[in-house]
Scaffold this motif. Structure first.
Motif, PDB file in Angstrom:
ATOM      1  N   THR A  57      -7.599 -34.824  28.780  1.00 55.10           N
ATOM      2  CA  THR A  57      -7.868 -33.405  29.030  1.00 55.10           C
ATOM      3  C   THR A  57      -7.159 -32.934  30.291  1.00 55.10           C
ATOM      4  O   THR A  57      -6.540 -31.867  30.315  1.00 55.10           O
ATOM      5  N   ALA A  58      -7.249 -33.735  31.363  1.00 51.69           N
ATOM      6  CA  ALA A  58      -6.616 -33.352  32.623  1.00 51.69           C
ATOM      7  C   ALA A  58      -5.101 -33.230  32.464  1.00 51.69           C
ATOM      8  O   ALA A  58      -4.485 -32.266  32.928  1.00 51.69           O
ATOM      9  N   ALA A  59      -4.495 -34.214  31.783  1.00 53.26           N
ATOM     10  CA  ALA A  59      -3.050 -34.166  31.583  1.00 53.26           C
ATOM     11  C   ALA A  59      -2.653 -32.956  30.734  1.00 53.26           C
ATOM     12  O   ALA A  59      -1.653 -32.280  31.012  1.00 53.26           O
ATOM     13  N   SER A  60      -3.444 -32.675  29.705  1.00 50.83           N
ATOM     14  CA  SER A  60      -3.161 -31.519  28.851  1.00 50.83           C
ATOM     15  C   SER A  60      -3.283 -30.218  29.630  1.00 50.83           C
ATOM     16  O   SER A  60      -2.472 -29.299  29.461  1.00 50.83           O
ATOM     17  N   ARG A  61      -4.299 -30.132  30.501  1.00 53.74           N
ATOM     18  CA  ARG A  61      -4.469 -28.910  31.291  1.00 53.74           C
ATOM     19  C   ARG A  61      -3.270 -28.681  32.193  1.00 53.74           C
ATOM     20  O   ARG A  61      -2.760 -27.560  32.324  1.00 53.74           O
ATOM     21  N   LEU A  62      -2.810 -29.734  32.847  1.00 48.53           N
ATOM     22  CA  LEU A  62      -1.685 -29.586  33.774  1.00 48.53           C
ATOM     23  C   LEU A  62      -0.422 -29.148  33.029  1.00 48.53           C
ATOM     24  O   LEU A  62       0.303 -28.256  33.481  1.00 48.53           O
ATOM     25  N   LEU A  63      -0.170 -29.782  31.871  1.00 51.28           N
ATOM     26  CA  LEU A  63       0.980 -29.359  31.088  1.00 51.28           C
ATOM     27  C   LEU A  63       0.783 -27.952  30.521  1.00 51.28           C
ATOM     28  O   LEU A  63       1.746 -27.195  30.356  1.00 51.28           O
ATOM     29  N   GLY A  64      -0.460 -27.609  30.203  1.00 54.61           N
ATOM     30  CA  GLY A  64      -0.740 -26.264  29.734  1.00 54.61           C
ATOM     31  C   GLY A  64      -0.427 -25.223  30.784  1.00 54.61           C
ATOM     32  O   GLY A  64       0.071 -24.125  30.473  1.00 54.61           O
ATOM     33  N   LEU A  65      -0.716 -25.546  32.042  1.00 53.17           N
ATOM     34  CA  LEU A  65      -0.369 -24.629  33.128  1.00 53.17           C
ATOM     35  C   LEU A  65       1.142 -24.479  33.244  1.00 53.17           C
ATOM     36  O   LEU A  65       1.670 -23.379  33.439  1.00 53.17           O
ATOM     37  N   LEU A  66       1.852 -25.605  33.121  1.00 52.04           N
ATOM     38  CA  LEU A  66       3.315 -25.542  33.159  1.00 52.04           C
ATOM     39  C   LEU A  66       3.835 -24.728  31.984  1.00 52.04           C
ATOM     40  O   LEU A  66       4.788 -23.947  32.128  1.00 52.04           O
ATOM     41  N   ARG A  67       3.219 -24.879  30.822  1.00 51.88           N
ATOM     42  CA  ARG A  67       3.600 -24.085  29.651  1.00 51.88           C
ATOM     43  C   ARG A  67       3.466 -22.590  29.943  1.00 51.88           C
ATOM     44  O   ARG A  67       4.346 -21.796  29.589  1.00 51.88           O
ATOM     45  N   SER A  68       2.366 -22.202  30.598  1.00 55.14           N
ATOM     46  CA  SER A  68       2.165 -20.798  30.943  1.00 55.14           C
ATOM     47  C   SER A  68       3.245 -20.304  31.891  1.00 55.14           C
ATOM     48  O   SER A  68       3.745 -19.176  31.751  1.00 55.14           O
ATOM     49  N   ILE A  69       3.623 -21.136  32.842  1.00 54.25           N
ATOM     50  CA  ILE A  69       4.659 -20.753  33.803  1.00 54.25           C
ATOM     51  C   ILE A  69       5.993 -20.526  33.094  1.00 54.25           C
ATOM     52  O   ILE A  69       6.705 -19.535  33.347  1.00 54.25           O
ATOM     53  N   VAL A  70       6.346 -21.452  32.183  1.00 53.31           N
ATOM     54  CA  VAL A  70       7.619 -21.319  31.467  1.00 53.31           C
ATOM     55  C   VAL A  70       7.593 -20.107  30.537  1.00 53.31           C
ATOM     56  O   VAL A  70       8.588 -19.373  30.418  1.00 53.31           O
ATOM     57  N   LEU A  71       6.461 -19.866  29.877  1.00 53.31           N
ATOM     58  CA  LEU A  71       6.353 -18.709  28.987  1.00 53.31           C
ATOM     59  C   LEU A  71       6.515 -17.404  29.759  1.00 53.31           C
ATOM     60  O   LEU A  71       7.210 -16.482  29.306  1.00 53.31           O
ATOM     61  N   ILE A  72       5.899 -17.330  30.931  1.00 52.60           N
ATOM     62  CA  ILE A  72       6.025 -16.118  31.747  1.00 52.60           C
ATOM     63  C   ILE A  72       7.466 -15.936  32.204  1.00 52.60           C
ATOM     64  O   ILE A  72       7.990 -14.817  32.227  1.00 52.60           O
ATOM     65  N   ALA A  73       8.136 -17.042  32.542  1.00 45.61           N
ATOM     66  CA  ALA A  73       9.545 -16.942  32.920  1.00 45.61           C
ATOM     67  C   ALA A  73      10.388 -16.428  31.765  1.00 45.61           C
ATOM     68  O   ALA A  73      11.368 -15.703  31.958  1.00 45.61           O
ATOM     69  N   ALA A  74       9.966 -16.770  30.538  1.00 47.15           N
ATOM     70  CA  ALA A  74      10.747 -16.383  29.360  1.00 47.15           C
ATOM     71  C   ALA A  74      10.522 -14.934  28.960  1.00 47.15           C
ATOM     72  O   ALA A  74      11.488 -14.208  28.662  1.00 47.15           O
ATOM     73  N   ILE A  75       9.257 -14.485  28.924  1.00 49.39           N
ATOM     74  CA  ILE A  75       8.989 -13.132  28.401  1.00 49.39           C
ATOM     75  C   ILE A  75       8.190 -12.260  29.350  1.00 49.39           C
ATOM     76  O   ILE A  75       7.865 -11.115  29.019  1.00 49.39           O
ATOM     77  N   GLY A  76       7.858 -12.781  30.551  1.00 50.18           N
ATOM     78  CA  GLY A  76       7.137 -11.983  31.526  1.00 50.18           C
ATOM     79  C   GLY A  76       5.632 -12.044  31.342  1.00 50.18           C
ATOM     80  O   GLY A  76       5.111 -12.604  30.366  1.00 50.18           O
ATOM     81  N   ALA A  77       4.923 -11.466  32.304  1.00 52.44           N
ATOM     82  CA  ALA A  77       3.462 -11.413  32.258  1.00 52.44           C
ATOM     83  C   ALA A  77       2.954 -10.023  31.937  1.00 52.44           C
ATOM     84  O   ALA A  77       1.758  -9.814  31.753  1.00 52.44           O
ATOM     85  N   THR A  78       3.842  -9.055  31.901  1.00 48.98           N
ATOM     86  CA  THR A  78       3.508  -7.682  31.505  1.00 48.98           C
ATOM     87  C   THR A  78       4.660  -7.159  30.661  1.00 48.98           C
ATOM     88  O   THR A  78       5.726  -7.767  30.587  1.00 48.98           O
ATOM     89  N   GLY A  79       4.447  -6.030  30.031  1.00 43.24           N
ATOM     90  CA  GLY A  79       5.499  -5.431  29.231  1.00 43.24           C
ATOM     91  C   GLY A  79       5.211  -5.506  27.739  1.00 43.24           C
ATOM     92  O   GLY A  79       4.314  -6.217  27.291  1.00 43.24           O
ATOM     93  N   GLU A  80       5.996  -4.760  26.953  1.00 45.34           N
ATOM     94  CA  GLU A  80       5.747  -4.643  25.518  1.00 45.34           C
ATOM     95  C   GLU A  80       5.833  -5.979  24.800  1.00 45.34           C
ATOM     96  O   GLU A  80       4.959  -6.328  23.994  1.00 45.34           O
ATOM     97  N   ALA A  81       6.881  -6.743  25.061  1.00 46.31           N
ATOM     98  CA  ALA A  81       7.063  -8.010  24.342  1.00 46.31           C
ATOM     99  C   ALA A  81       5.981  -9.014  24.715  1.00 46.31           C
ATOM    100  O   ALA A  81       5.441  -9.715  23.849  1.00 46.31           O
ATOM    101  N   ALA A  82       5.653  -9.110  25.999  1.00 41.68           N
ATOM    102  CA  ALA A  82       4.636 -10.055  26.441  1.00 41.68           C
ATOM    103  C   ALA A  82       3.287  -9.741  25.818  1.00 41.68           C
ATOM    104  O   ALA A  82       2.561 -10.635  25.351  1.00 41.68           O
ATOM    105  N   ASP A  83       2.915  -8.465  25.790  1.00 41.63           N
ATOM    106  CA  ASP A  83       1.624  -8.083  25.210  1.00 41.63           C
ATOM    107  C   ASP A  83       1.614  -8.280  23.692  1.00 41.63           C
ATOM    108  O   ASP A  83       0.599  -8.688  23.114  1.00 41.63           O
ATOM    109  N   ALA A  84       2.737  -8.014  23.041  1.00 43.19           N
ATOM    110  CA  ALA A  84       2.813  -8.220  21.587  1.00 43.19           C
ATOM    111  C   ALA A  84       2.673  -9.697  21.250  1.00 43.19           C
ATOM    112  O   ALA A  84       1.951 -10.077  20.310  1.00 43.19           O
ATOM    113  N   PHE A  85       3.349 -10.561  21.998  1.00 44.37           N
ATOM    114  CA  PHE A  85       3.232 -11.999  21.753  1.00 44.37           C
ATOM    115  C   PHE A  85       1.827 -12.494  22.065  1.00 44.37           C
ATOM    116  O   PHE A  85       1.298 -13.370  21.363  1.00 44.37           O
ATOM    117  N   SER A  86       1.223 -11.939  23.098  1.00 37.96           N
ATOM    118  CA  SER A  86      -0.144 -12.325  23.453  1.00 37.96           C
ATOM    119  C   SER A  86      -1.103 -12.084  22.299  1.00 37.96           C
ATOM    120  O   SER A  86      -1.893 -12.950  21.928  1.00 37.96           O
TER     121      SER A  86
END
Length: 584
Positions: A57-86
């Motif tokens: 669980t701990a390892a998955s959480r840490l990688l999950g956080l990294l996944r969130s960071i990479v996703l935000i770098a790819a499509i942002g944390a706000t905006g039309e595309a980010a909200d649509a993908f969300s």
């Protein structure tokens, strides 16, 4: 109620209803194998299994956080595309939660555990799996075809192009539903066979695949000087890479369990028919669990629609106004301390509560509930104070490449959610008592009130606040709902637990630990001001601020707890200290 996109692949934290997380509540009231009576039922085996699951669980959480960071770098944390993908990417997990809570966890999983205790266990398990796979396949096809209606249900936007993009994303993402279910079923079969590790470590495969896909999207389509195309400008290649990576991760997470099934001696073959299976009582538990989860969804629909509508309210929509993706990021941050510590404590407590409820040990249940709420409070109060003080630098660590306006938009949402973290922990403890008594029906009235608080508070915030604060209002409503839910649950549990829930003791501990947390927050805020004034800025500054302020707050909190004689600190740190001393 509420919603999120925590690290995908962990169905315990699926979006849509964090007030009612999917619990492994079985027909016997003990959950899906939570009594530890699997083929590896020795005390050492259970402890080894728990350690493996915790580390996974701990390892998955840490990688999950990294996944969130990479996703935000790819499509942002706000905006039309980010909200649509969300909206699109959390739809399969929202839908899975309803199926898992109503059928898979409450009916099929406990039956798998029991089946392997009988002589014809594998044949019965084959029938259960066949039924589960068929149910998932039919539901997935139907819901995928309903993607346009589902997107319009969960998303409100003045931009038809954004809704169309979200629908396109949904066609790619909703098939994840089938593989989420396959992962849950196969994982529980492995757990029933005493193989705990694969189920908890499989989400790591999902996160690695998603990180690779999102990283490739960033490398191919994101340029520092350019913005992502508007909702109407996305190509098929961009959609396929982004959504295909998310879906492929879930597929791999499920399929990676197959070799471990063979190693555990499980040889599945298709068999149909469940007549005479004795699922009636379990089905009643499933029905009320499903009702509770569905009620939570009604509140989340309001949150999702208001969040997606917020950025488009101005004549010139701003990418700095928080929407659905910002809400998801804030909730991911909010869930980190709960997932890493509170869930582990609650899971251990649930085993004890289940046995005490089964033995009709009312005094034992009351003592376990009181102890659990007090120990969890010692942790969650510090975590809440830390998130309130450090909201901005923590968000900066996730949104590495985002402008300051985006960080400023998301940080208040984290604060609004963080103040409810202690109540969320307490509500989670109360839930375990209901599940230990196999009383999903008893929670429904409380869940109705909680959903009403979230929905009403979110709509009130939309009416009274500027659009830039609509999502903050939703986060605050969520926090209030946890407080209300805990108070109602404790009041209702008094009758079941002999007229007392040890409320005075619980409140004293919360008051003392709360005072210690306020002291730590005050010192932490002063330290933060000093580090900001004399330290570096940007990401480096955020790392330094989190490290220095976190250390100051932690030490101050521990010292204050000692001065205030909060004994629950020893219970919280006891296992860690014993392990450290043992290594010496």
């Amino acid at each position: 109620m509420s919603g999120t996109t925590p690290p995908p692949g962990d169905p315990q934290d699926v979006p849509g209803d964090p007030a009612n997380p999917v619990e492994p509540a079985g027909a016997d009231g003990r959950g899906a194998g939570t009594d530890g009576r699997t083929p590896d039922a020795s005390r050492g085996g259970v402890r080894r299994g728990a350690a493996i699951m915790a580390s996974g669980t701990a390892a998955s959480r840490l990688l999950g956080l990294l996944r969130s960071i990479v996703l935000i770098a790819a499509i942002g944390a706000t905006g039309e595309a980010a909200d649509a993908f969300s909206v699109a990417n959390k739809m399969p997990t929202v839908l899975y939660m309803l199926l898992a809570g109503g059928v898979l966890n409450a009916v099929l999983v406990p039956q798998v555990v029991r089946a392997y205790r009988g002589s014809s266990g594998q044949e019965y398990v084959d029938r259960l799996l066949s039924f589960g796979f068929a149910l998932l396949a039919v539901a997935t096809v139907a819901l995928t075809l309903a993607a346009p209606a589902l997107v319009r249900l969960y998303g409100e936007s003045p931009s038809e192009a954004q809704l169309a993009l979200a629908t396109t994303f949904a066609y790619w993402c909703i098939p994840q539903l089938f593989f989420y279910g396959v992962y849950a079923l196969l994982g529980q079969v492995l757990n029933a066979r005493g193989s705990f590790g694969p189920y908890m470590w499989a989400p790591i495969v999902n996160n690695i695949v998603s990180i690779a896909g999102f990283g490739l999207f960033w490398a191919l389509f994101v340029r520092p000087s350019d913005e992502l195309p508007a909702a109407s400008g996305w190509t098929l290649g961009q959609v396929a890479l982004l959504c295909g990576s998310a879906t492929l991760g879930i597929v791999c997470q499920a399929l990676v369990l197959i070799p471990f099934l063979r190693r555990a001696g499980v040889t599945y073959r298709w068999r149909w028919g469940l007549r005479g299976s004795g699922l009636g009582r379990a089905g009643d538990v499933a029905k009320w669990t499903f009702v509770g989860l569905a009620i939570g969804q009604l509140g989340y629909v309001i949150v999702s629609r208001v969040s997606m509508a917020a950025p488009g309210q101005d004549l010139s929509p701003s990418s700095d106004i928080a929407g659905n993706a910002a809400y998801d990021l804030a909730f991911t941050v909010f869930m980190v301390p709960h997932s890493l510590v509170t869930v582990s404590l609650a899971t251990a407590l649930f085993t004890r509560l289940s046995a005490q409820a089964h033995d009709r040990d009312v005094a034992g249940v009351r003592t376990s509930l009181s102890s659990g709420m007090r120990v969890v409070a010692v942790f969650t109060l510090l975590a809440a104070a830390g998130l309130v003080v450090l909201a901005q630098p923590v968000v900066r660590l996730f949104a590495l490449s985002q402008p300051a306006g985006v960080v400023d938009a998301i940080a208040p949402i984290v604060v609004a959610m963080a103040v409810g973290l202690p109540a969320f922990g307490a509500w989670s403890m109360c839930q375990r008592v209901y599940y230990a008594y196999e009383d999903a029906k008893g929670m429904v009235p409380i869940q109705v009130v909680m959903a009403a608080v979230v929905a009403g508070g979110t709509l009130l915030g939309r009416a009274l606040l500027p659009s830039s604060s609509w999502v903050v209002g939703a986060g605050a409503s969520m926090s209030v709902s946890y407080v209300v839910g805990t108070l109602l649950a404790m009041r209702a549990l008094r009758g079941r637990l002999g007229g007392s829930v040890d409320a005075a003791h619980v409140l004293r501990t919360h008051a003392r630990a709360g005072l210690a947390a306020l002291v730590a927050a005050g010192l932490g805020y002063g330290t933060l001001v000093a580090v900001r004034a004399y330290g570096p800025g940007g990401v480096t500054g955020a790392v330094l601020q989190c490290a220095v302020v976190g250390a100051v707050m932690g030490l101050a909190y521990l010292a204050a707890l000692r001065l205030l004689h909060v004994r629950e600190l020893d219970q919280l740190l006891g296992p860690v200290l014993r392990r450290v001393r043992g290594r010496r």
